[in-house]
Structure formats: C-alpha cells, structure tokens
Design a protein around this motif. Structure first.
Motif, PDB file in Angstrom:
ATOM      1  N   LYS A  50       0.828  -1.212   0.000  1.00  0.00           N
ATOM      2  CA  LYS A  50       0.000   0.000   0.000  1.00  0.00           C
ATOM      3  C   LYS A  50       0.859   1.257   0.000  1.00  0.00           C
ATOM      4  N   PHE A  51       1.992   1.193   0.686  1.00  0.00           N
ATOM      5  CA  PHE A  51       2.878   2.359   0.717  1.00  0.00           C
ATOM      6  C   PHE A  51       3.455   2.641  -0.673  1.00  0.00           C
ATOM      7  N   ILE A  52       3.803   1.593  -1.414  1.00  0.00           N
ATOM      8  CA  ILE A  52       4.293   1.775  -2.788  1.00  0.00           C
ATOM      9  C   ILE A  52       3.226   2.455  -3.644  1.00  0.00           C
ATOM     10  N   VAL A  53       1.974   2.014  -3.489  1.00  0.00           N
ATOM     11  CA  VAL A  53       0.871   2.617  -4.251  1.00  0.00           C
ATOM     12  C   VAL A  53       0.717   4.084  -3.885  1.00  0.00           C
ATOM     13  N   ARG A  54       0.830   4.425  -2.591  1.00  0.00           N
ATOM     14  CA  ARG A  54       0.691   5.820  -2.158  1.00  0.00           C
ATOM     15  C   ARG A  54       1.824   6.688  -2.692  1.00  0.00           C
ATOM     16  N   SER A  83       6.363  -7.092  -7.111  1.00  0.00           N
ATOM     17  CA  SER A  83       5.188  -7.199  -7.974  1.00  0.00           C
ATOM     18  C   SER A  83       4.400  -5.891  -8.000  1.00  0.00           C
ATOM     19  N   THR A  84       4.211  -5.269  -6.835  1.00  0.00           N
ATOM     20  CA  THR A  84       3.490  -3.983  -6.774  1.00  0.00           C
ATOM     21  C   THR A  84       4.255  -2.893  -7.499  1.00  0.00           C
ATOM     22  N   LEU A  85       5.582  -2.885  -7.336  1.00  0.00           N
ATOM     23  CA  LEU A  85       6.406  -1.870  -7.990  1.00  0.00           C
ATOM     24  C   LEU A  85       6.339  -2.007  -9.500  1.00  0.00           C
ATOM     25  N   LEU A  86       6.376  -3.233  -9.995  1.00  0.00           N
ATOM     26  CA  LEU A  86       6.290  -3.460 -11.441  1.00  0.00           C
ATOM     27  C   LEU A  86       4.932  -3.020 -11.982  1.00  0.00           C
ATOM     28  N   THR A  87       3.893  -3.324 -11.246  1.00  0.00           N
ATOM     29  CA  THR A  87       2.542  -2.934 -11.675  1.00  0.00           C
ATOM     30  C   THR A  87       2.399  -1.422 -11.736  1.00  0.00           C
TER      31      THR A  87
END
Length: 754
Positions: free
Chosen positions: A558-562, A603-607
């Motif tokens: 969630k922090f990566i998304v923020r 995975s989140t960072l790539l997305t």
C-alpha cells in the motif's frame, strides 16, 4: 429627461437619518437650483457600484442642507443589483409623474431558504399573494424593478421582481389597489450565499466539468417530456470527485448562482444529530422540502440537492467504528430509499454529491441508478495554474485598491513550474501570502520578490497529507565536480526529452519511464538524482527500503501505491529509490514466492511502473523513476527490462580531471593555503570516490584546527600542504579493483542482452 449632476455624490442609506421613510432621496440644495429640479419629483437615481456596475433606484428627490459631498437614498425599489458596499450617484432620470393604478400585476418571488423550510406546508400561493399585496400597495413600482424592504425581510422574502403590468409601459410608475389582481409567475429560493463576502470563482480549467453539470441540468428540463413520450426516466444524480481544495464547493456555488437554482445543502454538520433517528428524519425533511417547492409551488427554476462530503455521511461499513456502524448503515439505507423514490417520481430534481475520497463511500451509493455518473476534477496542469494564479492575483490587487501590478511572462512561468501539486485552494493561499506581505510593505515593493518568497513558504495540501516527503531543489549539476561525460549523457538522453517533448514526439520517441544509476558507493548517485530533478523542474520524492518495509502484511504494498499516487498529484515528479537491490532483489526460483514480502513489493512496484504516465500524450505530465544501486547484479531482471528501468547509466569513480574539479569546489567553502597543490593531491588519490575526497579534506581541516592556539593569526586559519600530506598517509580509497570488475561484468551482461 436625464439630469447630469456634474459631480459624484457618495450614496448613504436613508435610514441613517430618517428611519420610517421609503422611496426618498435627499440631495444637496445646490443641485436643485442648478438643474431646476422640482422637490418631490419621481426619478430613477442612477448609482455606480464599487466594481463599475450601474444600477438604479426609484425615489422622490428632496433638497436638504448637506455640507458634505453625499446624498441619502432608500434602496427599497430598484434593480436586481444589491447595493451592499455603497456606491456613487452620478445622474437622475425623470419618470412620468402621473401614477396609475394597475389592473393585473405579475411578479417573481425570491424567498429565503430558512423561511421556506420553517413554513413548509403552510406556505401556499394564496397566502403569499396576501402578503405581497400588503408589501407592494404603499410603493410606487415600475416594470423590471425589484423590491427589497424591511417588510419583505420580515415576511422571509429576499426580493420581489416586478415582471409585468397590464396596460402600463416600462417607463411609467404604477401602484396596486384593492382591485388589482396579483399573479405569481414563479417562486424560487435565493441563491445568494449567506456569507458576508462571496469568494470569486474562476472558471478556467473547469470548463469540461461545468459542461457535464449543464448537461445534467438540460436532462432535468427534458425529463417530463421524455417520461410522457417514451416512459424513460433519465438519472439526474452525479458524484463530483476531486482532491481537497480543488474547488468542488466553489464550482457548485457559482453554478447554482449563475443558473438561479433552488439549492438544498446536505452535509454532516446539518444532518447528524445526537439521538438515533434524527439524521434520517432530517434527510426526509430535506427531500420533502425540494419536492414541495417543485411540485406544489411549481417553481420554474431548476432544483438541486447537494451532498457535501458524502463519504463522511455514508462511509464504508469497515471504515466506521463499531459504535458508529449502526448509525452510518441506517443513514445510508434511508438515503438510498430517498434517492430511489425521487427517481421514480416525476420530479426533475438534480442530486449532486461531492467527495475527496470516493473509495471510502458505501458501495450501495455508487451503484447504477444512484450516483453512477461520476465527474472528476483533475489536478491543474502548468498552463491552468498560471492562468488561475494570474486571475486570482489581479482580483487581489483590485480588492486591496492597490496600484495594479502586472505579472510578467517569466514570473508566471516560474509560478507554473514551482507549483506542482497545487490546487485552486493552494494557489489562493499563495495569493493571500503575497497580499499580507504587500499590506505590511508601506513603500514601493517588488512583486517578483514577494511571489518568490511566497513560493518558498507555501506548500501544497497534497504534500501535507502524504506519507512521503516531497522536495523541491534549487541546485543543479554545477554542484557536482567534474563527471562531464556523465552530465552530458544525462542531458542528451533524459533532459533533452523532458525539455523538448514536442520534438521528441515528432521523431516517435518516448521518454524512458525509469533510469538506473549504478556504480561504487560514494560516487554521487543520489546527488545526480537530486540535480536531475532540479534541471528538469521536477518535484523529488526519495524512498529507502526502511521506509517501505512494515511488520503488517500488505502495508508495504500500500505504501508503494501511495508513493506513485503522491507523484501523480505533484507531477512532473521524480521518484528516487535508493539501494533498489534491497527493495526489489532477484527472485529465487525455489522459494515460496507467494509468502515472500520482497516478491510482493516487487510485484506492486512493477505494476505501478507499468501504469506510470510516459509523456507520449500531449497533455500528460511526466513521472520519472530513478533507482540507485551498488549491486546491480542483485536486481531482478523484470525491473531492468525495457519499459521499466530501461536506461542504465554507470556512475564511475571520478577520474583525474573530476577529482581536480571536486577539490576546486571544496576549496570554495574551505580555506586552502597557497602551498596546497590541488593537481598533486588529485594525482595521489587514484580510485578515490567523491565521498573519499570530501573525507580527505575534512581530515586535513581537523588537523589544521588542532594546531590553532590562542595567539593564532588570520593566516593560521588555513589548511596547508603539510596537513594534506598527513591526511593522505592515514587515508585510503574505499574502492578495490574487485569491486570495479563487478560493474564491468554487469555492463557486458547488459550489452550482450541488447
């Protein structure tokens, strides 16, 4: 016949000196003798308001001994324009002296919202007609005039608009008598704000949003025809989404006022009450008010129900606490029922809700049939910010009655580039900061100085609410000694595309989404990223692995998304990941990847990187991801492929010329003695990194500090060659040939793949 007074008289309210008189204007005696006016004559008193708007009031003029240059005037009957902040009387226009009684008079009634709500079900057209006759009978009226007296306020009426009068022309006075038939053409609620000062709304940048709301208004007017012809009931509900301070409320207030809408505001502060059930009753009452005005009083004006911050009124069930969950669910169920009943009725009422956090709204509110139509206010781009700031600044100068100061093109460009992440509210705060400095400055001031000072002090609201720090640097590549080849590579491959995006697009080129800076520790990789952000006029977000990792499952993702969400709000923006190999390392083949935290983060960072705006669209704003690593071989290959960290730049240890440049930069802040040979020191520091060079100079400076005594002269406060020689003997390079061979192997591997 028009009489020019030859002088401008300040208008004061008649009630100051004569409280119980109306439709009267007291003028200095010399004006009567000069123009041959007859006392008691009916005139249109033409008044120029503050803001260069002209209005008139119907009055009988009388002479009076007035020593000052002013007049006393009753504002009861005049035009639709209010005279709140005074004005200037500049001319008089004669009207037909013979008044006549009217047979039929048609009026439009503007009523007060609080009066309407308190008299609901008792408020009928017959009762209003009786009250209107009592108010209008003593007055002399004219077609097109507006009545605002103490009597109208006592009856809860904001204004009475005289629409027409049978057998009477536009320039003739008339009165009502007992035989006059009074018709009410229309009844609507006053759209004027109750606030003492209405903030201006600047429409630039909101054209598309304004057009979408106008389309809804058009659908509401065609709704009755569509129901009769084909039985279709178009949905008239919309959800207005935008960040805090973007102007949602100001836009709706301006829209309501421009289109003369009957507006009912519903917010948490006027709906939520202490005891259960009161909030639901308040909601029912608001909908009942809107339906009564539309269906029973036959208001011709469009009716709008506005829900302020609906995410607070109907939050997600899991967002509410246990004690509040029951209340929130009951309110949500009641609102859903009211919306469905309103849609099934024949009433053409718009429902518009605002929210800064749409993801926190109960899902039942956003489903089709309710608030399924969503209107989004985007973050303003650079051109929009410049125009909004310029309009706000000009309005500020006019409000303060200051000598107008024009902002030149260069200053506006600076504001546009330095206000990434600013919304309309932040720009208004910026202008307010400039206002305060102007008021404090008594002498002539420099606008450019105040604007630059305000830019340094005001930070956007998006930065305050973010979990990450957003920086803006003022130092570029000039702070890095040497490394000319690397600087040239960055200018050609990165900065050229950012500064000349139109030419880049003509060649079919796309700017890289990501950049990898790899090299030995202490070679200014982080400094290069900061300088790149300054050179490209980007905001800077720095992230380390320690900021991301969390003991809670899912918190790191969630922090990566923020992070990326904050970057979009502050675009153009540079996101810098330091030591990326510790955050997104190579995935092992044999391990259970589904339970590995690092794999989920990768995975989140790539997305997120795949969803980053690439600048190929003409209206898009650039987001550049820059990563730094001392161990590029440990980074996962999926992150290094084209489309992600596609550009790989090696940051080597400084060569001889670069070490000389580094020492020259250090010499500007440290006092080197004349016997210090910079070239010799540079030759003796082979394989020294930039950090090693700074450490060497610090060690020499400490030795110089230790030899100082009480009787030291000014020349002793310098670092001599002897201290440097001693420091060189006791220091060594942090690099080794084995480390450098690691980067050589990585370079060959990358070249082989390409």
């Amino acid at each position: 016949m028009k009489f020019d007074l030859g002088q401008k008289l300040t208008v004061l309210p008649l009630q100051i000196i004569e409280e119980f008189t109306f439709q009267k204007c007291l003028l200095p005696k010399e004006i009567f003798t000069k123009n041959g006016l007859r006392p008691g004559a009916w005139m249109k008193c033409c008044v120029e308001k503050t803001g260069f708007e002209t209005c008139y009031f119907l009055c009988q003029v009388y002479p009076r001994d007035i020593n000052v240059n002013c007049c006393y005037l009753d504002y009861g009957v005049g035009t639709s324009t209010l005279l709140e902040k005074g004005g200037i009387l500049h001319s008089l226009e004669a009207i037909e002296c013979q008044t006549r009684d009217s047979e039929q008079v048609a009026v439009t009634l503007e009523i007060n919202e609080s009066f309407f709500k308190s008299r609901l079900h008792k408020l009928t057209t017959s009762m209003l007609t009786i009250n209107l006759k009592q108010i209008l009978t003593p007055l002399n009226l004219m077609i097109g005039s507006v009545v605002r007296t103490k009597s109208t306020k006592n009856y809860g009426i904001s204004a009475i608009h005289i629409d027409s009068c049978k057998n009477t022309n536009e320039n003739t006075l008339f009165q009502l008598d007992s035989q006059t038939q009074l018709y009410i053409n229309n009844i609507y609620i006053s759209a004027k704000s109750n606030a003492s000062e209405v903030k201006p709304f600047f429409k630039h940048g909101y054209e598309l949003v304004w057009k979408e709301i106008e389309d809804l208004l058009c659908n509401s007017r065609l709704r009755d025809m569509q129901i009769e012809s084909n039985g279709i009931r178009p949905h008239l509900n919309a959800l207005l989404i935008g960040p805090p301070g973007c102007g949602k409320t100001a836009l709706l207030n301006a829209f309501v006022e421009q289109h003369n809408c009957n507006c009912f505001y519903i917010s948490t502060e006027n709906v939520l009450h202490e005891y259960p059930g009161e909030a639901e009753a308040q909601l029912r009452k608001e909908f009942e008010n809107a339906l009564y005005l539309t269906k029973h009083l036959k208001s011709k004006n469009p009716t709008i129900i506005i829900f302020e911050n609906i995410d607070l009124l109907c939050p997600l069930s899991n967002n509410a606490s246990n004690t509040d969950a029951g209340n929130s669910n009951r309110i949500c169920v009641q609102l859903v029922k009211l919306l469905d009943e309103l849609h099934n009725s024949n009433a053409s009422i718009l429902c518009i809700a605002t929210s800064s956090n749409p993801s926190a709204i109960n899902a039942s509110i956003r489903r089709p049939g309710r608030f399924q139509h969503e209107i989004t206010i985007d973050w303003p781009n650079e051109q929009t910010r410049k125009i909004l700031f310029n309009a706000m600044f000009e309005f500020s100068q006019a409000k303060l009655f200051l000598t107008p100061k024009k902002l030149d093109v260069e200053l506006l460009d600076l504001v546009g580039k330095r206000t990434q992440g600013f919304v309309a509210g932040d720009l208004a705060l910026l202008v307010q900061n400039i206002e305060q400095n102007q008021v404090k400055q008594e002498k002539e001031f420099d606008v450019g100085h105040f604007v630059k000072s305000a830019l340094n002090n005001v930070r956007p609201a998006a930065v305050h609410t973010a979990d990450v720090r957003v920086y803006k640097f003022v130092e570029g590549f000039e702070t890095i000694g040497g490394m000319d080849k690397l600087k040239r590579t960055m200018k050609v491959s990165i900065l050229a595309g950012l500064r000349k995006q139109e030419k880049f697009r003509k060649f079919g080129l796309k700017l890289p989404k990501g950049l990898l800076l790899y090299g030995p520790p202490g070679c200014a990789k982080t400094t290069f990223a900061k300088c790149l952000a300054k050179e490209a006029d980007m905001t800077f977000i720095s992230i380390a692995s320690a900021d991301v990792y969390s003991p809670y499952v899912g918190a790191a993702e969630k922090f990566i998304v923020r992070i990326f969400d904050t970057a979009r709000k502050n675009a153009p923006c540079l996101i810098f990941f330091d030591e990326i190999d510790t955050l997104a390392g190579r995935r092992p083949i044999s391990s259970n990847s589904s339970s590995d935290v690092q794999v989920r983060i990768l995975s989140t960072l790539l997305t997120e990187m795949d969803g980053v705006i690439d600048g190929s669209d003409e209206n898009s704003q650039q987001i550049l991801v820059v990563a730094a690593s001392n161990r590029p071989d440990m980074i996962d290959d999926a992150l290094l492929r084209p489309g992600r960290l596609s550009k790989h730049i090696y940051v080597p240890a400084p060569d001889l010329q670069s070490r000389i440049s580094i020492l020259q930069l250090i010499a500007k802040r440290m006092p080197f003695a004349a016997d210090v040979n910079i070239n010799k020191i540079a030759e003796e520091t082979e394989l020294y990194t930039g950090a090693d060079m700074c450490n060497l100079c610090n060690e020499a400076a400490l030795l110089a500090f230790e030899r100082l005594s009480v009787d030291s002269s000014e020349d002793d406060y310098k670092i001599n060659a002897q201290e440097f020689d001693f420091a060189l003997k006791n220091s060594k390079s942090s690099l080794s040939t084995n480390q450098l061979s690691l980067y050589t192997k990585f370079q060959k591997k990358i070249e082989a793949k390409s």
